[in-house]
Design a protein around this motif. Structure first.
Motif, short mmCIF file in Angstrom:
data_model
loop_
_atom_site.label_atom_id
_atom_site.label_comp_id
_atom_site.label_asym_id
_atom_site.label_seq_id
_atom_site.Cartn_x
_atom_site.Cartn_y
_atom_site.Cartn_z
N GLU A 21 0.83 -1.20 0.00
CA GLU A 21 0.00 0.00 0.00
C GLU A 21 0.87 1.26 0.00
O GLU A 21 1.75 1.42 0.83
CB GLU A 21 -0.92 0.01 1.23
CG GLU A 21 -1.86 1.20 1.26
CD GLU A 21 -2.75 1.21 2.51
OE1 GLU A 21 -3.52 2.19 2.67
OE2 GLU A 21 -2.67 0.26 3.29
N ASN A 22 0.61 2.14 -0.97
CA ASN A 22 1.23 3.47 -0.94
C ASN A 22 0.23 4.48 -1.49
O ASN A 22 -0.97 4.21 -1.53
CB ASN A 22 2.58 3.50 -1.68
CG ASN A 22 2.46 3.35 -3.18
OD1 ASN A 22 1.36 3.20 -3.74
ND2 ASN A 22 3.58 3.40 -3.86
N TYR A 44 17.00 1.70 1.20
CA TYR A 44 15.81 1.46 2.02
C TYR A 44 16.13 1.35 3.51
O TYR A 44 15.26 1.61 4.35
CB TYR A 44 15.06 0.22 1.51
CG TYR A 44 14.30 0.53 0.24
CD1 TYR A 44 13.14 1.30 0.28
CD2 TYR A 44 14.78 0.11 -0.99
CE1 TYR A 44 12.47 1.63 -0.89
CE2 TYR A 44 14.11 0.43 -2.16
CZ TYR A 44 12.95 1.19 -2.10
OH TYR A 44 12.29 1.53 -3.26
N LEU A 45 17.36 0.99 3.85
CA LEU A 45 17.75 0.92 5.26
C LEU A 45 18.10 2.29 5.83
O LEU A 45 17.95 2.52 7.04
CB LEU A 45 18.95 -0.01 5.44
CG LEU A 45 18.67 -1.51 5.41
CD1 LEU A 45 19.98 -2.28 5.45
CD2 LEU A 45 17.76 -1.93 6.56
N ILE A 51 11.47 -6.23 3.62
CA ILE A 51 11.94 -6.56 2.27
C ILE A 51 10.79 -6.51 1.28
O ILE A 51 10.92 -5.98 0.17
CB ILE A 51 12.62 -7.94 2.26
CG1 ILE A 51 13.94 -7.89 3.03
CG2 ILE A 51 12.88 -8.41 0.83
CD1 ILE A 51 14.61 -9.24 3.24
N LYS A 52 9.64 -7.05 1.66
CA LYS A 52 8.48 -7.02 0.76
C LYS A 52 8.04 -5.59 0.46
O LYS A 52 7.68 -5.25 -0.68
CB LYS A 52 7.32 -7.81 1.36
CG LYS A 52 7.50 -9.33 1.28
CD LYS A 52 6.28 -10.06 1.81
CE LYS A 52 6.40 -11.57 1.56
NZ LYS A 52 5.23 -12.31 2.07
N ASN A 53 8.08 -4.73 1.47
CA ASN A 53 7.71 -3.33 1.26
C ASN A 53 8.74 -2.60 0.40
O ASN A 53 8.37 -1.74 -0.41
CB ASN A 53 7.52 -2.62 2.59
CG ASN A 53 6.15 -2.88 3.19
OD1 ASN A 53 5.12 -2.48 2.65
ND2 ASN A 53 6.12 -3.59 4.30
N TYR A 112 12.07 1.94 9.09
CA TYR A 112 11.74 1.56 10.47
C TYR A 112 11.21 0.13 10.56
O TYR A 112 11.31 -0.53 11.60
CB TYR A 112 10.71 2.52 11.06
CG TYR A 112 9.32 2.35 10.49
CD1 TYR A 112 8.40 1.51 11.11
CD2 TYR A 112 8.94 3.01 9.33
CE1 TYR A 112 7.13 1.33 10.57
CE2 TYR A 112 7.69 2.85 8.79
CZ TYR A 112 6.77 2.01 9.42
OH TYR A 112 5.52 1.84 8.88
N MET A 113 10.64 -0.38 9.45
CA MET A 113 10.02 -1.70 9.48
C MET A 113 11.02 -2.83 9.70
O MET A 113 10.64 -3.91 10.15
CB MET A 113 9.25 -1.96 8.17
CG MET A 113 8.02 -1.10 8.02
SD MET A 113 7.13 -1.49 6.51
CE MET A 113 5.74 -0.38 6.66
N VAL A 114 12.29 -2.60 9.35
CA VAL A 114 13.28 -3.66 9.52
C VAL A 114 13.43 -4.03 10.99
O VAL A 114 13.78 -5.16 11.33
CB VAL A 114 14.64 -3.24 8.90
CG1 VAL A 114 15.36 -2.23 9.77
CG2 VAL A 114 15.52 -4.46 8.66
#
Length: 530
Positions: free
Chosen positions: A149-150, A472-473, A490-492, A480-482
């Motif tokens: 979702e974006n 992304y990191l 990773i999926k995002n 923050y999701m990591v």
């Protein structure tokens, strides 16, 4: 393995699903035995026969039965080579003995259409395509699917694991083969019932339904590798190149008049932006609501002389005009927009209609019937290349090639990513490295992912992902999701990359200059005299 009981199980399955009449059982069983080079059969006890019937009764798709038959064929020297290619050829050959002939299937389809409606007709044909193992449900079930979702909506992401890799032995055989142009391609009508060969799939269990679109013969079939619900293909009787013109819009809207529960769309008709098969005029259809269909109108637009047509620019990473109204009016307006777009230039936005006599502008159209009205989405495409983007200016850019390098065709335009199977292994290894680094004392002390990047750069498989992961990191909003879930992170990251890929393909970017450029094009359409 008892080959005879497996054949009998297939017979009972085929009778249960209406492929074989009880009176034809012996005849068809002998044909299957011949395909397996068996010249004998055996009787079954009452108990054995009852157990076989029970097993068949509980079988939804024949994948396991066929796998057993094909495995036996390989182990007993009945295959030219015991590779996936020749296993698949035998698989199709066996089911070709069982599936009813084309005339019977077409009669059943149109009888259901006339008596019960188009929903029942397509339901019948779709189930037949799955239960005949033409659609390989066993392989398709391996595909990985999730949503991201974006700001554009819930994009759909798939990692395609359903197509088997080519065996080197098959590649070697194909080199020694004398080439043939029969069938001319994978979409030709001559594929129906074709035995196949090392460089062409077996199609003995393949069937089509004949359609009339604008007084021209077309054929309707399901895709053997379904990427979405009831993924179907509509192809021309004539083997001719793809061509987007007024007749295309007419045919698309005529189809949804006949199949109002389906969408239908066409790949563009130029290389780079045109999907994979440009040599045969065809469309893709199905019973699926794509993310682009759910996207809202971000700006209403008006076309002079077409005030009765509702029109707007879709809130989407690519450049999409949505038209809604009466069928003939949509065709006329779409034709006008196409003709203007074909010759349109916007040099400041890298949009050139022609260079050295080669055309670059075209359209990807998608048609639907919704709420009693026809809807037509026109996605503006351009296939120009330059030194910075040798694969295409409006194509996935270099920094995203680790995820997606291939052309963006119709399905992906609508928001469903079809990503290469290699990502399954690669992202699995990235996840392991991330988890290992995060559990280390060094990371706990300085919160640095430097050792992660160093380890990835040592791997030929993973080093192409290093800069992508670093972005992304360290920079992206989803970093923050990591900390919460590495797999979701990773999926995002993949989902956001796909969104950026679609933005790369948009001719009018979603920024101030792009939006001004889009409005200027609409103004030029209004000034354009066909």
């Amino acid at each position: 393995m008892d080959i005879y009981s497996e054949i009998e199980k297939l017979m009972e399955y085929s009778i249960k699903n209406g492929f074989v009449n009880e009176d034809d059982k012996i005849l068809v069983r002998n044909q299957v035995s011949e395909a397996l080079e068996l010249d004998t059969f055996r009787e079954f006890s009452e108990e054995e026969a009852e157990n076989i019937r029970k097993e068949a009764e509980n079988t939804v798709y024949p994948c396991e039965i066929l796998d057993n038959l094909v495995k036996w064929a390989g182990e007993n020297g009945k295959l030219k080579s015991d590779t996936v290619t020749f296993q698949d050829l035998m698989n199709s050959k066996i089911m070709g003995c069982i599936v009813p002939r084309t005339s019977e299937i077409r009669k059943e389809f149109w009888d259901k259409y006339d008596n019960y409606g188009i929903d029942k007709a397509t339901e019948y044909f779709y189930e037949l395509s799955r239960k005949s193992n033409y659609i390989r449900m066993d392989r398709i079930s391996k595909n990985i699917h999730w949503t991201y979702e974006n700001e554009y909506g819930d994009l759909e992401i798939t990692i395609n694991l359903s197509k088997p890799e080519k065996d080197p032995r098959d590649i070697a055989m194909a080199k020694d083969r004398i080439s043939t142009n029969y069938p001319k391609g994978l979409l030709d009508k001559e594929n129906e019932g074709y035995m196949g060969r090392v460089d062409h799939p077996g199609r003995q269990n393949h069937r089509t339904v004949k359609l009339d679109l604008l007084n021209e013969k077309w054929y309707f079939q399901y895709s053997p590798y379904i990427y979405y619900n009831e993924h179907s293909i509509v192809f021309s009787h004539e083997h001719r190149p793809m061509k987007i013109n007024k007749s295309t819009f007419e045919r698309l809207l005529e189809f949804v008049k006949m199949f109002p529960h389906y969408f239908i769309g066409s790949n563009a008709d130029l290389p780079i932006v045109g999907g994979s098969i440009l040599s045969h005029d065809h469309f893709q259809a199905g019973r699926h609501i794509f993310p682009m269909e759910k996207a809202k109108i971000k700006e209403k637009i008006f076309f002079t002389g077409y005030e009765d047509v509702n029109a707007g620019i879709v809130n989407w990473p690519m450049s999409v005009i949505r038209l809604c109204g009466e069928k003939n009016r949509l065709v006329e307006l779409a034709d006008k927009i196409l003709k203007k777009w074909i010759e349109y230039n916007a040099e400041k936005l890298d949009i050139y209609a022609y260079t050295k006599g080669e055309r670059h502008n075209t359209i990807t159209p998608i048609a639907r019937f919704k709420d009693g009205k026809y809807e037509l989405d026109l996605v503006l495409r351009n296939n120009l290349t330059n030194k910075n983007h040798p694969l295409g200016i409006f194509h996935p850019h270099d920094e995203h090639h680790n995820i997606k390098k291939e052309n963006i065709g119709l399905i992906e335009v609508m928001g469903l990513a079809i990503l290469p199977g290699r990502l399954m292994e690669e992202t699995g290894q990235i996840k392991e490295i991330l988890l290992k680094v995060r559990s280390s004392e060094e990371f706990k002390n300085n919160r640095s992912y430097k050792s992660c990047y160093e380890e990835m750069n040592k791997s030929e498989l993973l080093k192409k992902h290093t800069e992508w992961l670093k972005y992304y990191l360290e920079k992206d909003k989803i970093k923050y999701m990591v900390e919460e879930d590495v797999e979701i992170f990773i999926k995002n990251a993949i989902g956001e990359t796909f969104s950026k890929v679609l933005e790369n393909c948009g001719v009018f970017k979603n920024n101030e200059d792009g939006e001004k450029g889009f409005r200027k094009f609409i103004k030029k359409v209004n000034e354009y005299e066909v």
